[in-house]
Design an enzyme around this catalytic site. Structure first.
Site, PDB file in Angstrom:
ATOM      1  N   CYS A   1       6.303   5.787   4.204  1.00 37.12           N
ATOM      2  CA  CYS A   1       5.042   5.113   3.857  1.00 37.12           C
ATOM      3  C   CYS A   1       4.335   5.742   2.661  1.00 37.12           C
ATOM      4  O   CYS A   1       3.337   5.211   2.182  1.00 37.12           O
ATOM      5  CB  CYS A   1       4.100   5.094   5.061  1.00 37.12           C
ATOM      6  SG  CYS A   1       4.728   4.102   6.421  1.00 37.12           S
TER       7      CYS A   1
ATOM      8  N   HIS B   1      -1.597 -10.531  -1.284  1.00 31.38           N
ATOM      9  CA  HIS B   1      -0.732 -10.284  -2.443  1.00 31.38           C
ATOM     10  C   HIS B   1      -1.368  -9.312  -3.425  1.00 31.38           C
ATOM     11  O   HIS B   1      -1.300  -9.488  -4.639  1.00 31.38           O
ATOM     12  CB  HIS B   1      -0.320 -11.598  -3.115  1.00 31.38           C
ATOM     13  CG  HIS B   1       0.654 -12.363  -2.280  1.00 31.38           C
ATOM     14  ND1 HIS B   1       0.249 -13.179  -1.258  1.00 31.38           N
ATOM     15  CD2 HIS B   1       2.009 -12.401  -2.291  1.00 31.38           C
ATOM     16  CE1 HIS B   1       1.307 -13.707  -0.672  1.00 31.38           C
ATOM     17  NE2 HIS B   1       2.399 -13.241  -1.284  1.00 31.38           N
TER      18      HIS B   1
ATOM     19  N   HIS C   1       0.843  -1.192   0.000  1.00 31.27           N
ATOM     20  CA  HIS C   1       0.000   0.000   0.000  1.00 31.27           C
ATOM     21  C   HIS C   1       0.879   1.242   0.000  1.00 31.27           C
ATOM     22  O   HIS C   1       2.093   1.176   0.155  1.00 31.27           O
ATOM     23  CB  HIS C   1      -0.993  -0.004   1.176  1.00 31.27           C
ATOM     24  CG  HIS C   1      -0.382   0.235   2.522  1.00 31.27           C
ATOM     25  ND1 HIS C   1      -1.091   0.752   3.568  1.00 31.27           N
ATOM     26  CD2 HIS C   1       0.859   0.030   3.007  1.00 31.27           C
ATOM     27  CE1 HIS C   1      -0.321   0.843   4.640  1.00 31.27           C
ATOM     28  NE2 HIS C   1       0.857   0.410   4.322  1.00 31.27           N
TER      29      HIS C   1
END
Length: 159
Positions: free
Chosen positions: A53, A100, A34
């Protein structure tokens, strides 16, 4: 003289039902990528807010999802819910859709949501709750992003 009967042998076996609310948890795992990024903000804002991130090439986690169901044990089975059934529910509702996968782009129910751990537990709750068979009730969805970081959600009634 009347014949004596052994009442113990003539009785049907009995099972005692115990009363009490019990919380039972099933743990499942999945791996996903992500990116934490708010498209309404600048790249500089996103980099300051999310650090690594917000990498435009994504980053991944080995997620651990724990789902807790509560209820009274059934007097016949002793279960609140068969844990094999709960496992199937969790795989169908969340794991099969997220494992996945890129959570930002490939998971329909997460489209347009910043996939923080906090948002994921809320989204997962909504995917799971309608599949829990009554009289059991969904109590908590907990998601570990790392072994030391997790979020938990107890449903919309717990503001």
């Amino acid at each position: 003289m009347p014949k004596k009967t052994n009442t113990r042998k003539n009785r049907e076996p009995s099972v005692r039902a115990l009363a009490g609310t019990v919380f039972i948890t099933r743990q499942v795992h999945f791996n996903s990528a992500h990116r934490l990024y708010n498209p309404t903000k600048s790249l500089a804002w996103n980099q300051k807010q999310y650090g690594l991130c917000t990498n435009p090439h994504w980053h991944g986690h080995n997620y651990v999802l724990e789902v807790t169901v509560k209820g009274q044990p059934d007097p016949v089975t002793g279960y609140i819910i068969d844990l094999a059934r709960l496992k199937k529910i969790l795989h169908r509702a969340v794991v099969d859709k997220c494992d996945h996968r890129n959570l930002n782009d490939e998971v329909d129910f997460l489209r347009g949501i910043i996939p923080s751990t906090e948002n994921l537990v809320i989204a997962f709750w909504h995917e799971i709750v309608s599949h829990i068979p009554l009289p059991a009730r969904l109590h908590c969805v907990r998601l570990y992003e790392t072994p030391r970081n997790y979020a938990e959600f107890f449903g919309p009634a717990h503001h």
